[in-house]
Every structure is written in structure tokens, then in C-alpha cells.
Design an enzyme around this catalytic site. Structure first.
Site, short mmCIF file in Angstrom:
data_model
loop_
_atom_site.label_atom_id
_atom_site.label_comp_id
_atom_site.label_asym_id
_atom_site.label_seq_id
_atom_site.Cartn_x
_atom_site.Cartn_y
_atom_site.Cartn_z
N HIS A 124 -0.46 -13.77 9.64
CA HIS A 124 -0.19 -15.06 9.02
C HIS A 124 1.37 -15.64 9.50
O HIS A 124 1.52 -16.51 10.13
CB HIS A 124 -0.35 -15.24 7.49
CG HIS A 124 0.03 -16.56 7.07
ND1 HIS A 124 -1.06 -17.29 6.46
CD2 HIS A 124 1.03 -17.21 6.87
CE1 HIS A 124 -0.49 -18.66 5.83
NE2 HIS A 124 0.73 -18.43 6.20
N GLU A 125 2.43 -14.57 9.50
CA GLU A 125 3.53 -14.62 9.68
C GLU A 125 3.94 -14.68 11.28
O GLU A 125 4.77 -15.52 11.73
CB GLU A 125 4.46 -14.00 8.97
CG GLU A 125 4.46 -13.69 7.50
CD GLU A 125 4.40 -14.98 6.62
OE1 GLU A 125 5.32 -16.17 7.29
OE2 GLU A 125 3.82 -15.55 5.78
N HIS A 128 3.32 -18.08 12.34
CA HIS A 128 4.58 -18.99 12.14
C HIS A 128 5.63 -18.75 13.41
O HIS A 128 6.26 -19.69 13.85
CB HIS A 128 5.07 -18.71 10.93
CG HIS A 128 4.32 -19.32 9.94
ND1 HIS A 128 3.90 -20.51 10.01
CD2 HIS A 128 4.17 -18.91 8.71
CE1 HIS A 128 3.04 -20.68 8.64
NE2 HIS A 128 3.58 -19.76 8.02
#
Length: 245
Positions: A124-125, A128
């Protein structure tokens, strides 16, 4: 990630009166303001050791993470374990965050207890981080930019796989994946921005179609580890083909 957890960009430090009023979720990551502890002190904490071990396993073996690391490197943003990841204690409602001011991923060592959870948080990160690398993202002033990256992270990280949704006691048939992505993106925005639910929903809805269909660097929605492995293999083959042009 489980219910009540959010993963969004955050700043490294507060600057000025505006940030004191709108802390961009900084309150959820209290260790960001503390002086770094020595390696010896940190090594005495089981949470920190376990976090580091799980992180290493994710980076070495998880196809989602390996694809993103390679994509970041090819985009000119090589990720280094000791520089770009930090295991820290966080608020109980979050599992991780991306610090856009330092290009550092925060992993909440007190909330990540299982390897599968670590895999999803890191992925997920890293999404980003990939968005931060490839685009001029205004994380802190443009809620649509934040919404787009949250949509992509929820869509591509495995957050909304069928098994994860069943574990959350959420069931649905047609369109359930899209519903999950939308709901998780909205919740992530609300966790780290002082905006109304209506504002968050409007931002997500306005960019949803474009950002949901932006599948880079996977080229597909990886609904399982097998899908992620195929996407990783295709990504490598794509790069070899491009290199021969």
C-alpha cells in the site's frame, strides 16, 4: 488492513500555524517527532525486531513489493531498506503511512503482527511512493490528488481481496471490489485530513474512474499473490522488450 486502519501520506514535521490546525494525520505517528533511538535501544524491543524481520521478508519474497521496488528503481527512485523504511510505534488505528516530506514509509510496529498484514501495508505504502515518484502530487493541499493515490493503493495492494473482505465480515457480489476501494479510500482520507465526509466522498467520486483504471505499474488488478506474480513477470518482460527497441 483491518477495520479502523488507515494508511496515508503524512508530513515529517509541523510548520506554522496552518499545520497546527491541520496536522495532516501527524498525530497518528507520534514517533515522527522524537529523537531517533540508538540501534542498541531499539534492538531491545521485540516489536521493532519483529517488524524489521517481517519487512525484510516482504521485500525479498512478496511479488507485489518486488514489482513496485523495481518500478520505483526504473523511475529513478531507488528504495533502500535502511533509508526509506522506519518501524515505529503509532496510534492504534493505523498500520502505516507515507511521509512525503522525507520519502519514507512508516510501518507501525505495534500494530502489524502478521506477515500477511506487513505484505499489504508495505505494498500500500509503496504505491504511494510510486505515485510520489512519477507525478507532481500535492499531498497536503489537493484532496483530489490524495484521493487518487488512496484509490490506487486500495485497488492494487490487495486491501480489497475477497478473503480480506470476508475477514472483515463484508460480503458482496457484483461491484463489491469497487465498493471496497471507494470506502477504504474515503476512510483513509478522513483519518488524516480534517475534512467532512461529504468532501472526502466528493473527491473520491470525482477521480474514481480515472484512478481506479490507472493500473501502473501492475498492468492489472492483482486479486491474489498468483496475479501479482504474473504481473511481476509481465513487468520484467515488458522492460526487456522496451530495452531492445
Amino acid at each position: 488492513m483491518g477495520e479502523g486502519e488507515a494508511d496515508s501520506p503524512l508530513p515529517a514535521e509541523k510548520k506554522g500555524a496552518e499545520e497546527e490546525e491541520e496536522d495532516f494525520g501527524y498525530r497518528l505517528f507520534p514517533d515522527r517527532n522524537k529523537k531517533p533511538q540508538s540501534f542498541l535501544v531499539r534492538s531491545l524491543f521485540t516489536f521493532h525486531n519483529k517488524c524489521q524481520l517481517m519487512l525484510r521478508l516482504t521485500l525479498e519474497t512478496n511479488p507485489y513489493a518486488r514489482l513496485l521496488l523495481e518500478a520505483l528503481k526504473q523511475s529513478g527512485c531507488t528504495v533502500f531498506n535502511d533509508r526509506h523504511f522506519s518501524c515505529e510505534n503509532c496510534d492504534g488505528c493505523v498500520s502505516g503511512g507515507f511521509d512525503a516530506a522525507t520519502s519514507q514509509i512508516v510501518l507501525c510496529q505495534n500494530n502489524i503482527r502478521q506477515q500477511s498484514h506487513m505484505n499489504r501495508v508495505v505494498t500500500h505504502e509503496l504505491i504511494h511512493a510510486f505515485d510520489h515518484c512519477r507525478a507532481h502530487v500535492d499531498w497536503f493541499k489537493n484532496v483530489k490528488h490524495l484521493a487518487c493515490s488512496e484509490i490506487r493503493a486500495a485497488n492494487l495492494s490487495g486491501d480489497c481481496t475477497l478473503m480480506n473482505e470476508i475477514a472483515r465480515f463484508k460480503f458482496g457480489l457484483k461491484g463489491h471490489h469497487q465498493t471496497c476501494v471507494r470506502d477504504r479510500a474515503i476512510r483513509s482520507i478522513l483519518a488524516v485530513r480534517k475534512v467532512s465526509k461529504e468532501t472526502a466522498e466528493k473527491a473520491v467520486d470525482e477521480v474514481f474512474d480515472a484512478c481506479f483504471n490507472d493500473l501502473e505499474p501492475f498492468g492489472r488488478i492483482p486479486h491474489s499473490k498468483a496475479d501479482a506474480k504474473r504481473a511481476y513477470r509481465d513487468f520484467q518482460n515488458r522492460d526487456r522488450y522496451t530495452a531492445n527497441l
